[in-house]
Design an enzyme around this catalytic site. Structure first.
Site, mmCIF file in Angstrom:
data_model
loop_
_atom_site.group_PDB
_atom_site.id
_atom_site.type_symbol
_atom_site.label_atom_id
_atom_site.label_comp_id
_atom_site.label_asym_id
_atom_site.label_seq_id
_atom_site.Cartn_x
_atom_site.Cartn_y
_atom_site.Cartn_z
ATOM 1 N N LYS A 166 0.854 -1.201 0.000
ATOM 2 C CA LYS A 166 0.000 0.000 0.000
ATOM 3 C C LYS A 166 0.884 1.244 0.000
ATOM 4 O O LYS A 166 1.546 1.539 0.988
ATOM 5 C CB LYS A 166 -0.920 0.037 1.221
ATOM 6 N N GLY A 217 7.202 4.795 8.065
ATOM 7 C CA GLY A 217 6.301 5.926 8.290
ATOM 8 C C GLY A 217 6.553 6.512 9.665
ATOM 9 O O GLY A 217 7.651 6.364 10.231
ATOM 10 N N THR A 219 6.363 7.369 13.738
ATOM 11 C CA THR A 219 6.430 6.568 14.967
ATOM 12 C C THR A 219 5.023 6.327 15.520
ATOM 13 O O THR A 219 4.716 5.228 15.999
ATOM 14 C CB THR A 219 7.323 7.287 15.997
ATOM 15 N N ALA A 220 4.151 7.335 15.412
ATOM 16 C CA ALA A 220 2.790 7.175 15.935
ATOM 17 C C ALA A 220 2.076 6.023 15.217
ATOM 18 O O ALA A 220 1.452 5.164 15.860
ATOM 19 C CB ALA A 220 2.012 8.475 15.748
ATOM 20 N N GLY A 222 3.520 3.587 13.595
ATOM 21 C CA GLY A 222 4.262 2.359 13.927
ATOM 22 C C GLY A 222 3.740 1.710 15.212
ATOM 23 O O GLY A 222 3.615 0.492 15.306
ATOM 24 N N GLU A 239 10.302 1.006 10.276
ATOM 25 C CA GLU A 239 11.284 2.084 10.049
ATOM 26 C C GLU A 239 10.537 3.381 10.287
ATOM 27 O O GLU A 239 9.729 3.790 9.448
ATOM 28 C CB GLU A 239 11.820 2.024 8.612
ATOM 29 N N CYS A 273 13.761 10.807 6.481
ATOM 30 C CA CYS A 273 13.821 10.342 7.871
ATOM 31 C C CYS A 273 15.188 10.576 8.492
ATOM 32 O O CYS A 273 15.295 11.009 9.631
ATOM 33 C CB CYS A 273 13.461 8.864 7.937
ATOM 34 N N GLU A 367 10.373 15.972 15.427
ATOM 35 C CA GLU A 367 10.852 15.838 14.054
ATOM 36 C C GLU A 367 10.038 16.769 13.149
ATOM 37 O O GLU A 367 8.886 16.476 12.843
ATOM 38 C CB GLU A 367 10.649 14.381 13.607
#
Ligand code: NAD
Length: 467
Positions: A166, A217, A219-220, A222, A239, A273, A367
């Protein structure tokens, strides 16, 4: 119209999402917004395809990757042009991404998964095999959609898995077009590409027949994926975000080092990133380096004309976040270049350099994922290492020094997956790209990255059993 690829067929879902060119805010395409039923059909096709693909010889898998690499190369101009329109970025940068994606396919086409002999004597033989996992759900973000999608597909297929990919909702076009171009090269159902929003991603991750999720993508997201993977104990490679620190020692020449630091902080307008997001500079060269960085930012050409090196923010939601960080910069630091949105259509922000800002402010601690660089002063090396490590994230970092031994000693004390010395974000398909702390779980790239798409299986033989 851009199609999804499901079970070997180019298809559409009943609902659609608009795709916007961020350089002029116009709608350039409508793409399918896959619902749970469509996701289910893609996973089921991948389940069926897996049964045949898992038994193939590695040579056949290598050949497929080579065919995909060739298709990418033959259509590089079209794909790069699409990347320009969905990202707004300059054409050379788009070609760089297509080329990097091709190099991933070629690198993994050269890899092997040999059986490892753990023990072999007159009594026993122990072998370690690397088996495929099953259906891999690959989910990629908007900042480099083609490369971050193909860097997952390549190792997944080589290891004998099938894939449902996706791409991101705001820049799915190059990936969908790639699917159209290779539809006839790939065995039916082996590679499925479904477009859609975050709900489509969630439906894919939750699907009980998915064996592994490879996600790049935020962290949230993830963390959400890790929770939903728990139900069926899916394998995970995550990642996630980075807030990379760069530490510049006082022994460098500010004028000489500035262009490399600048390039490593503003590449893709800061939407990478693992680029420099916190620049720690020793007091002895702080003023001089701030001046050099501001001069480079002021001279940079931002826009979408042929001579421009820096494009827009990729989407409106991210633009709003970046504008929030500009407010923060005004409040907590001194802006010495940029600091504003460009007065023209498109999501363009001037390259921004902020000095006299410290840890503990949102711009430094979070970030920004945009063209804003905070430059932070330090005097003591132990203290700055502590500050670099204070982040919850641990993707990359760098040390800049004339004395390589001193730089290496500092690198050893930094808690991040990669520490570069006198460079930053030097990525290559052959070099493992590990994550630490809340920047993720696991490794992408390199042979270690390939192993993440396999399940180890031990075959332990008793040669002398009395049976
Ligand atoms: P995002 O997490 O919002 O979205 C990434 C992808 O996940 C998209 O395809 C999205 O549709 C999908 N998604 C969203 N919610 C989901 C859910 N609940 N379940 C499954 N899928 C879901 O990230 P983004 O804003 O597209 O990308 C920017 C972030 O990506 C930054 O934080 C950046 O640092 C990170 N990033 C990391 C790397 C790396 O290699 N570590 C590389 C590039 C970008």
């Amino acid at each position: 119209m851009f199609h999804m690829l499901i079970d070997g067929r180019l298809t559409e879902a009943p609902h659609h999402l608009p795709v916007i060119d961020p350089s002029n805010e116009s709608v350039i395409a409508q793409v399918s917004d896959a619902d749970a039923e469509t996701i289910d059909s893609a996973v089921k096709a991948a389940v069926t395809a897996f049964e045949a693909w898992r038994t193939t010889d590695i040579e056949e898998r290598r050949q497929l990757l080579q065919h995909l690499a060739k298709a990418l190369q033959e259509n590089a101009d079209e794909l790069a042009t699409l990347l320009v329109s969905e990202q707004g970025r300059p054409l050379p940068l788009a070609h760089f991404e297509v080329d990097l994606a091709r190099r991933y396919l070629e690198f993994f086409a050269d890899q092997s998964l040999d059986v490892e002999i753990i023990a072999d004597d007159s009594n026993s033989r122990v072998e370690l095999h690397r088996k495929p996992l099953g259906v891999v759900a690959a989910i990629s973000p908007w900042n480099a959609p083609l490369y971050l999608s193909l860097s997952k597909i390549a190792p997944a297929l080589l290891a004998g898995n099938s894939v449902v990919l996706k791409p991101p909702p705001t820049s799915p076009l190059s990936v969908l077009r790639f699917g159209e171009l290779v539809a006839n090269l790939v065995p039916r159902g082996l590679l499925n590409i479904v477009s859609g929003g975050n709900a489509a991603g969630a439906a894919l991750v939750e699907h009980p027949q998915v064996a592994k999720v490879s996600f790049t993508g935020s962290t949230a997201t993830g963390k959400l994926i890790m929770r939903s993977a728990a139900d069926t104990l899916k394998r995970l490679t995550l990642e996630l975000g980075g807030n990379d620190a760069a530490i510049v020692l006082p022994n460098v020449d500010p004028k000489a080092v500035a262009p490399a630091l600048f390039g490593a902080a503003f590449f893709n307008s800061g939407q990478v990133c693992a680029i420099i997001k916190r620049l720690y500079v020793h007091d002895a060269i702080y003023d001089a380096l701030c001046e050099e960085m501001a001069a480079l930012a002021n001279a940079a050409a931002v826009g979408n004309d042929a001579h421009c090196q820096f494009g827009p923010i990729q989407n409106k939601a991210q633009l709003d976040k970046v504008l929030g960080y500009l407010d923060d910069a005004r409040q907590h630091g001194r802006i010495i270049a940029g600091g504003h949105r460009l007065e023209r259509p498109g999501y363009f922000v001037a390259l921004t350099v902020v000095r006299d800002i410290d840890d503990g402010t949102p711009l430094v601690d979070e970030e920004p994922f945009g063209p804003i660089l905070p430059i932070i002063r330090y005097t003591d090396i132990d203290d700055v290492i502590k500050r670099a490590n204070r982040s919850e994230l641990g993707l990359g970092a760098s040390v800049w020094s004339k004395d390589l031994n001193a730089a290496q000693a500092i690198a050893a004390r930094i808690d991040s997956g990669t520490v570069w010395i006198n460079q930053h974000c030097a990525l290559d398909p052959s070099i493992p790209f590990p994550t630490r702390k809340q920047s993720g779980i696991g490794v992408e790239s390199g042979h270690e990255g390939l192993l993440e798409y396999t399940a180890p299986q031990v075959i332990n033989i008793n040669k002398v059993a009395a049976i």
